[in-house]
Design an enzyme around this catalytic site. Structure first.
Site, PDB file in Angstrom:
ATOM      1  N   ASP A 245      -7.194  -1.531   3.113  1.00  0.00           N
ATOM      2  CA  ASP A 245      -6.328  -2.649   2.750  1.00  0.00           C
ATOM      3  C   ASP A 245      -6.855  -3.992   3.243  1.00  0.00           C
ATOM      4  O   ASP A 245      -6.310  -5.035   2.876  1.00  0.00           O
ATOM      5  CB  ASP A 245      -4.923  -2.429   3.321  1.00  0.00           C
ATOM      6  CG  ASP A 245      -4.320  -1.113   2.874  1.00  0.00           C
ATOM      7  OD1 ASP A 245      -4.461  -0.778   1.686  1.00  0.00           O
ATOM      8  OD2 ASP A 245      -3.721  -0.414   3.715  1.00  0.00           O
TER       9      ASP A 245
ATOM     10  N   ASP B 208      -1.995  -0.831   6.066  1.00  0.00           N
ATOM     11  CA  ASP B 208      -2.252  -0.420   7.451  1.00  0.00           C
ATOM     12  C   ASP B 208      -3.642   0.132   7.703  1.00  0.00           C
ATOM     13  O   ASP B 208      -3.962   0.502   8.832  1.00  0.00           O
ATOM     14  CB  ASP B 208      -1.222   0.635   7.869  1.00  0.00           C
ATOM     15  CG  ASP B 208      -1.506   1.997   7.240  1.00  0.00           C
ATOM     16  OD1 ASP B 208      -1.979   2.021   6.088  1.00  0.00           O
ATOM     17  OD2 ASP B 208      -1.255   3.021   7.893  1.00  0.00           O
TER      18      ASP B 208
ATOM     19  N   ASP C 263       0.856  -1.180   0.000  1.00  0.00           N
ATOM     20  CA  ASP C 263       0.000   0.000   0.000  1.00  0.00           C
ATOM     21  C   ASP C 263       0.897   1.236   0.000  1.00  0.00           C
ATOM     22  O   ASP C 263       2.050   1.178   0.445  1.00  0.00           O
ATOM     23  CB  ASP C 263      -0.887  -0.033   1.244  1.00  0.00           C
ATOM     24  CG  ASP C 263      -1.667   1.259   1.417  1.00  0.00           C
ATOM     25  OD1 ASP C 263      -2.327   1.673   0.465  1.00  0.00           O
ATOM     26  OD2 ASP C 263      -1.577   1.844   2.510  1.00  0.00           O
TER      27      ASP C 263
END
Length: 664
Positions: free
Chosen positions: A543, A539, A345
């Site tokens: 996600d 995080d 990410d």
């Protein structure tokens, strides 16, 4: 808890058992006493001398008594449990094989060999239990980082209370040199905090009002007052230990393979022994072939196979936790060692997670402070990293108090909305919300590498904000290290392609997939996983679907969103991405040790069984070889508890420290 070989192991929750030294542990003392009696019996027989005062009995009789003592002491650690398992559950365990072998040896007059079998099997079981305890001790030491008591402020006075009684909202007073009793945010004071024992980050962190501090951190300088954000008995450290203890009870794929091999092997060995005894008795001396059948029972025992994988996995997971990597299951640990591609990410993972508002664009008749204020009012209820930048910018520019917000709704990947002073305020991406007359300026901000957030009031554009988050300093060297070892890297982000491309170029990542919804990230992971084992690190709530879809989901820091952590198989306790190559190298090394142990165990069985059937090896020799091999696989498994790199706390800043090399 029942050990892999059917004996009773200490309960993982029994702290006293783990803290007890071996010379005070009955689980070790009984097998050790069996060994002493066996050695004394052998010495008596070899010397041919009776003990003083027992000359009337003769050396042989004294030796036999000692062998019986060794047999009963050793057998008491596994025979009762094996018999209970057979009677109550119909379980054909390895302990039952050992019990039958020992009884048969006694019937045939081989008391000495039976005593040796009982001693070696019982001491191997004791070593396994101690190995498991040793692997757990590193985790439990985390809980000792939390002090037993905490100082709280109540009005003008302070009081010392047990840490377990702390509740969220209470004010903690932490003096210099003291550990923080539970998670909290700084309410008053400034200081530097050492978090190395919790996150592995070596440099003390400067904190001021509003900053979060984890339980177990050490206040190194000024007096701090914290507002507790978690109960004393349920904080970051207890979460970490809980995750890892869950890992210790969930076996990995190879552990299940070992169980699948051992489960049919036990009855198969019993059938083989009966066939050897029956067919051999028809063709030759019944006593000879019954003896060989008993030896086959011992030779084919899969105890080494059954215990080798759990010992390795538990040892490796415990060591990983000391590196700052929490692995939630044995299966996840094994999959981590096979990863060939890593998807990352962007926001909060590749970036420093400290974005700031750089530009504010406004529609005609709307002020910058109005745009910031309305956006911040709803973003205060979001966990997305960009929300912090907006609320911080609003706090610096606005004079008025915080408006009341109602009916807040957040849609992962689309934005957040709420009712502020009767108007519906929506904050989200320009890909989801119309940018109207500001489109050209928004495009220019994106070309400059900014992430743009659009603000609507009652469905109409009132402004936009350009936010920039800097790349983490260690990212380029981590990406280069992974690439050098043929681990591909992709960036998955919901941000616009221009911003993502600018950041990807800095990081050295060529495979950039931008403008993705949470479902789009999950689809990208599914596509990557079809060709190679793929891990995802992130995080935030955006996600969570991708983390759950990946072969291994990695949560960036235990302070990430609950959805991300619960969807992940692995969690980094800190935010240093250099933990990634360390974790991968550690898992690969653990996988090699597991393979070694499985191979050794199977080779041992395949070699000893024909030697036992043909009479090349006797009972004593088979017992000795088999149990020594069991000790060997345990010791080999314990190697997984060692980490071949310096601990995270020992290295310097990300831009200075070398990244450990992965084993190919």
């Amino acid at each position: 808890m029942t050990s892999a070989c059917g004996c009773n192991a200490p309960d993982p929750g029994d702290h006293d058992e783990e803290a007890r030294p071996w010379w005070r542990d009955p689980a070790v003392l009984v097998p050790a006493s069996s060994g002493v009696a066996l050695a004394a019996g052998l010495a008596t027989e070899w010397s041919g001398a009776a003990w003083p005062g027992a000359e009337w009995a003769g050396a042989g009789a004294v030796g036999q008594l000692l062998f019986w003592a060794a047999l009963l002491l050793g057998g008491s650690t596994f025979a009762p449990g094996a018999i209970r398992g057979l009677v109550t559950h119909g379980r054909l365990g390895i302990g039952l094989l050992m019990t039958i072998s020992a009884v048969g040896a006694v019937i045939l007059g081989y008391v000495e060999e039976a005593a040796a079998l009982a001693f070696l099997y019982s001491i191997a079981e004791a070593l396994e239990d101690r190995a498991m305890d040793r692997a757990r001790s590193g985790l439990r030491s985390l809980l000792r980082l939390v002090p037993d008591t905490a100082t709280v402020r109540r009005g003008a006075d302070t009081a010392e209370i047990p840490t377990a009684e702390l509740r969220p909202g209470e004010t903690l007073v932490v003096a210099p040199g003291e550990r923080v009793a539970t998670d909290g945010t700084v309410a008053r004071g400034r200081s530097s905090v050492d978090t190395s024992a919790v996150t592995g980050e070596s440099i003390p962190v400067e904190v001021e009002p509003g900053d979060a501090i984890l339980a177990g951190s050490i206040n190194t300088s000024g007096l701090l007052e914290l507002t507790a954000t978690a109960p004393g008995a349920d904080n970051t450290l207890t979460t970490i230990v809980g995750l890892v203890e869950r890992a210790q009870t969930e076996k990995g794929d190879r552990a299940r393979l070992a169980d699948r091999i051992a489960r049919p092997l036990v009855p198969g060995v019993l059938v083989l022994a009966v066939l050897v005894a029956a067919l051999g008795s028809l063709l030759g001396d019944p006593e000879l072939w019954i003896t060989r059948a008993l030896i086959v029972l011992v030779a084919a025992s899969p105890c080494a196979l059954a215990i080798s994988v759990p010992v390795t996995v538990v040892s490796a997971i415990g060591a990983a936790s000391r590196l700052g990597v929490v692995i939630t299951s044995g299966a996840a640990f094994e999959r981590l060692g096979t990863i060939r591609h890593l998807a990352m990410d962007k926001t909060g993972t590749l970036t420093s997670n400290h974005p700031s508002v750089v530009r504010v664009l406004t529609a005609p008749g709307v002020s910058e402070s109005e745009v910031l204020g309305l956006a911040a009012a709803v973003e205060r209820h979001s966990t997305h990293p960009l929300a912090t930048a907006i609320t911080s910018a609003a706090a610096e520019s606005r004079q008025a108090g915080t408006p009341h917000v109602a009916d807040v709704r957040e849609s992962a990947g689309h934005g957040i909305s709420g009712t502020v002073d009767g108007s519906r305020i929506t904050v989200g991406s320009p890909r989801r919300l119309a940018s109207d007359e500001l489109t050209g300026q928004i495009t220019a901000l994106e070309h400059d590498g900014m992430t743009v957030v659009v603000v609507h009031r009652d469905g109409r554009l009132i402004g936009a904000m350009g936010i920039r988050d800097e790349l983490r300093a260690e990212v380029p060297v981590v990406v280069a290290t992974l690439a050098d070892h043929r681990i591909g890297v992709s960036m998955l982000t919901g941000d616009n392609p221009r911003t993502a491309a600018a950041l990807g170029a800095q990081a050295g990542i060529s495979d950039i997939r931008a403008d993705l919804t949470p479902g789009g990230k999950a689809d990208a992971i599914a596509e990557l996983s079809r060709t190679r084992p793929t891990a995802m690190i992130g995080d935030s709530i955006n996600d969570a679907p991708a983390l759950a879809t990946a072969d291994v989901g990695i949560a960036m820091g235990v302070r990430g969103s609950d959805a991300a952590i619960e969807s992940a198989d692995v969690a980094l306790t800190g935010t240093d991405l250099r933990l990634l190559p360390r974790a991968l190298a550690h898992a690969r090394r653990g996988g090699r040790i597991i393979n070694q142990n499985i191979a050794l165990s199977l080779i041992l069985i395949a070699t000893l069984v024909p030697l036992a059937i043909t009479g090349v090896l006797g009972l004593a020799a088979v017992v000795l070889i088999h149990e020594l091999a069991e000790v060997l696989v345990i010791l080999n498994g314990l190697r997984a508890a060692r980490t071949p790199w310096p601990p995270v706390a020992a290295v310097g800043p990300a831009h200075e420290a070398p990244t450990p090399q992965l084993a190919r």
